[in-house]
Design an enzyme around this catalytic site. Structure first.
Site, PDB file in Angstrom:
ATOM      1  N   ARG A 267       0.840  -1.208   0.000  1.00  0.00           N
ATOM      2  CA  ARG A 267       0.000   0.000   0.000  1.00  0.00           C
ATOM      3  C   ARG A 267       0.875   1.259   0.000  1.00  0.00           C
ATOM      4  O   ARG A 267       0.575   2.241  -0.677  1.00  0.00           O
ATOM      5  CB  ARG A 267      -0.897   0.044   1.241  1.00  0.00           C
ATOM      6  CG  ARG A 267      -1.770  -1.130   1.480  1.00  0.00           C
ATOM      7  CD  ARG A 267      -3.055  -1.148   0.678  1.00  0.00           C
ATOM      8  NE  ARG A 267      -3.920  -2.190   1.195  1.00  0.00           N
ATOM      9  CZ  ARG A 267      -3.799  -3.491   0.910  1.00  0.00           C
ATOM     10  NH1 ARG A 267      -2.840  -3.905   0.109  1.00  0.00           N
ATOM     11  NH2 ARG A 267      -4.633  -4.383   1.424  1.00  0.00           N
TER      12      ARG A 267
ATOM     13  N   ASN B 220      -4.606   7.030   4.053  1.00  0.00           N
ATOM     14  CA  ASN B 220      -3.273   6.450   4.260  1.00  0.00           C
ATOM     15  C   ASN B 220      -3.153   5.687   5.578  1.00  0.00           C
ATOM     16  O   ASN B 220      -2.045   5.299   5.959  1.00  0.00           O
ATOM     17  CB  ASN B 220      -2.205   7.541   4.199  1.00  0.00           C
ATOM     18  CG  ASN B 220      -1.849   7.921   2.773  1.00  0.00           C
ATOM     19  OD1 ASN B 220      -1.999   7.124   1.859  1.00  0.00           O
ATOM     20  ND2 ASN B 220      -1.388   9.145   2.577  1.00  0.00           N
TER      21      ASN B 220
ATOM     22  N   ASP C  90      -2.080 -14.349  -3.706  1.00  0.00           N
ATOM     23  CA  ASP C  90      -2.663 -15.343  -4.603  1.00  0.00           C
ATOM     24  C   ASP C  90      -3.819 -14.707  -5.361  1.00  0.00           C
ATOM     25  O   ASP C  90      -3.989 -13.477  -5.326  1.00  0.00           O
ATOM     26  CB  ASP C  90      -3.118 -16.579  -3.812  1.00  0.00           C
ATOM     27  CG  ASP C  90      -3.961 -16.209  -2.587  1.00  0.00           C
ATOM     28  OD1 ASP C  90      -4.766 -15.249  -2.698  1.00  0.00           O
ATOM     29  OD2 ASP C  90      -3.829 -16.857  -1.532  1.00  0.00           O
TER      30      ASP C  90
ATOM     31  N   HIS D  95       0.446   4.249  -2.628  1.00  0.00           N
ATOM     32  CA  HIS D  95       0.034   5.565  -2.137  1.00  0.00           C
ATOM     33  C   HIS D  95       1.126   6.608  -2.354  1.00  0.00           C
ATOM     34  O   HIS D  95       0.827   7.787  -2.550  1.00  0.00           O
ATOM     35  CB  HIS D  95      -0.340   5.479  -0.652  1.00  0.00           C
ATOM     36  CG  HIS D  95      -1.623   4.754  -0.399  1.00  0.00           C
ATOM     37  ND1 HIS D  95      -2.586   5.208   0.481  1.00  0.00           N
ATOM     38  CD2 HIS D  95      -2.120   3.614  -0.927  1.00  0.00           C
ATOM     39  CE1 HIS D  95      -3.619   4.367   0.490  1.00  0.00           C
ATOM     40  NE2 HIS D  95      -3.341   3.383  -0.351  1.00  0.00           N
TER      41      HIS D  95
ATOM     42  N   HIS E  98      -5.039  -6.224  -3.262  1.00  0.00           N
ATOM     43  CA  HIS E  98      -5.904  -6.384  -2.090  1.00  0.00           C
ATOM     44  C   HIS E  98      -5.991  -7.839  -1.640  1.00  0.00           C
ATOM     45  O   HIS E  98      -6.671  -8.124  -0.652  1.00  0.00           O
ATOM     46  CB  HIS E  98      -7.311  -5.856  -2.395  1.00  0.00           C
ATOM     47  CG  HIS E  98      -7.428  -4.380  -2.267  1.00  0.00           C
ATOM     48  ND1 HIS E  98      -8.562  -3.679  -2.621  1.00  0.00           N
ATOM     49  CD2 HIS E  98      -6.551  -3.452  -1.821  1.00  0.00           C
ATOM     50  CE1 HIS E  98      -8.378  -2.385  -2.399  1.00  0.00           C
ATOM     51  NE2 HIS E  98      -7.151  -2.225  -1.923  1.00  0.00           N
ATOM     52  N   THR E  99      -5.320  -8.738  -2.364  1.00  0.00           N
ATOM     53  CA  THR E  99      -5.239 -10.105  -1.860  1.00  0.00           C
ATOM     54  C   THR E  99      -4.471 -10.149  -0.536  1.00  0.00           C
ATOM     55  O   THR E  99      -4.573 -11.119   0.213  1.00  0.00           O
ATOM     56  CB  THR E  99      -4.553 -11.029  -2.891  1.00  0.00           C
ATOM     57  OG1 THR E  99      -4.629 -12.375  -2.421  1.00  0.00           O
ATOM     58  CG2 THR E  99      -3.095 -10.658  -3.104  1.00  0.00           C
TER      59      THR E  99
ATOM     60  N   SER F  39       7.238  10.814  -0.922  1.00  0.00           N
ATOM     61  CA  SER F  39       6.495  11.889  -0.245  1.00  0.00           C
ATOM     62  C   SER F  39       5.614  11.361   0.875  1.00  0.00           C
ATOM     63  O   SER F  39       5.339  12.068   1.851  1.00  0.00           O
ATOM     64  CB  SER F  39       5.644  12.672  -1.253  1.00  0.00           C
ATOM     65  OG  SER F  39       4.748  11.824  -1.940  1.00  0.00           O
TER      66      SER F  39
END
Length: 316
Positions: free
Chosen positions: A63, A95, A244, A67, A192-193, A77
């Protein structure tokens, strides 16, 4: 003997021409080959050790990379702390799923001892995400290095980030503005797994009436999760620490956690991509690694456009 010497000189010239030389502008796979040869190993060993202690950290590192790159480009940043005169990106509600700042600090401290002023924080973030994916069972890939660190981090810039309330058409549009295809977008969504979502990001789907695109049994599962409050966590799929294709299989069962997840299976443009990834994990892995390399090149800063921070939390 003469031929061996010639080949050695030729190889050296190729390395330099390819951007290996210390301080050369332009990104390359082995940017730190001469200037900090231990950089890759330090990142890999530190991430490996951290994930052995806390496998959930992998999601936070992936993430962090996304981001960081989406706002102001891949320039570190997202790492900058707020000051009395400025509220930084990391304070944004969007965040709050980003984790691993201490790990980046640890890597930076080691690198500053080995080769001070050489390896940028932006490159550390990109390399850490790459390692997190591989160590979680995902694809093994490489990325060009040589990014410089930016000097701007403002919370208002995060308003341009994709929201969990976006539908597939909106996602295709905003990703398209950054040069990504619909396939790239769906592949990146597959990140998002790993990890979890907080109730705050999906509770709007549970209002009366509940989101009709969601499986009724799964709706009860999310409602139970949210009984624990806005910060209660729900895994995106059944294997939160394994990279996965189960995320895409969940979408087929109408069990996507975020509206922006499930919408990918409700739009004809993206539905076929979801079905393909749910059936063929190797195809997902291939497309994901290509999309990650493309993302890692978003608006990178080179040369005098940026700096190499001595401390990832503040500009020099």
């Amino acid at each position: 003997m003469a031929m061996a010497s010639f080949l050695a000189v030729f190889l050296l010239m190729e390395l330099i021409a390819g951007g290996y030389r210390d301080g050369a502008n332009g990104l390359s796979m082995n940017y730190y080959f001469f200037s900090c040869p231990s950089a890759e190993a330090i990142v890999r060993n530190t991430v490996t050790s951290a994930l052995q202690s806390d496998p959930t950290l992998a999601a936070g590192l992936v993430r962090m990379h996304f981001h960081d790159c989406w706002i102001q480009g891949c320039d570190g940043s997202v790492l900058l702390d707020s000051t009395k005169d400025n509220t930084a990106e990391k304070e944004s509600p969007g965040n709050q799923s980003v984790r691993g700042f201490e790990l980046i600090d640890d890597v930076k401290e080691q690198l500053e001892k080995q080769c001070p002023g050489v390896v940028s924080c932006a490159d550390i973030v990109a390399m850490a995400a790459r390692e997190a994916v591989a160590l979680s069972g995902g694809p093994v890939y490489d990325i060009p290095k040589g990014r410089k660190d930016g000097r701007r981090s403002k919370i208002e810039d995060t308003l341009n980030a994709p929201a969990p309330t976006f539908n597939a058409s909106e996602l295709v549009r905003v990703f398209g503005l950054r040069g990504f295809s619909a396939q790239d977008m769906v592949a990146l969504s597959g990140g998002h797994t790993l990890g979890v979502a907080r109730c705050l990001t999906f509770k709007n789907r549970l209002s009366d009436p509940a989101d009709p695109t969601m499986d009724s049994y799964f709706s009860k599962t999310l409602s139970k999760t949210c009984s624990g409050g806005d910060d209660a966590e729900q895994t995106f799929d059944m294997t939160r620490n394994n990279f996965d294709n189960f995320y895409f299989q969940a979408l087929q069962r109408k069990s996507g956690v975020l509206f922006s997840d499930q919408t990918l299976y409700n739009n004809p443009i993206t539905k076929s991509i979801v079905k393909g990834y749910a059936m063929n994990q190797a195809k997902f892995f291939l497309d994901f690694q290509q999309a990650m390399v493309k993302m890692s090149l978003l608006d990178v800063k080179e040369g005098s456009q940026g700096e190499v921070r001595a401390d990832c939390r503040k500009i020099n």
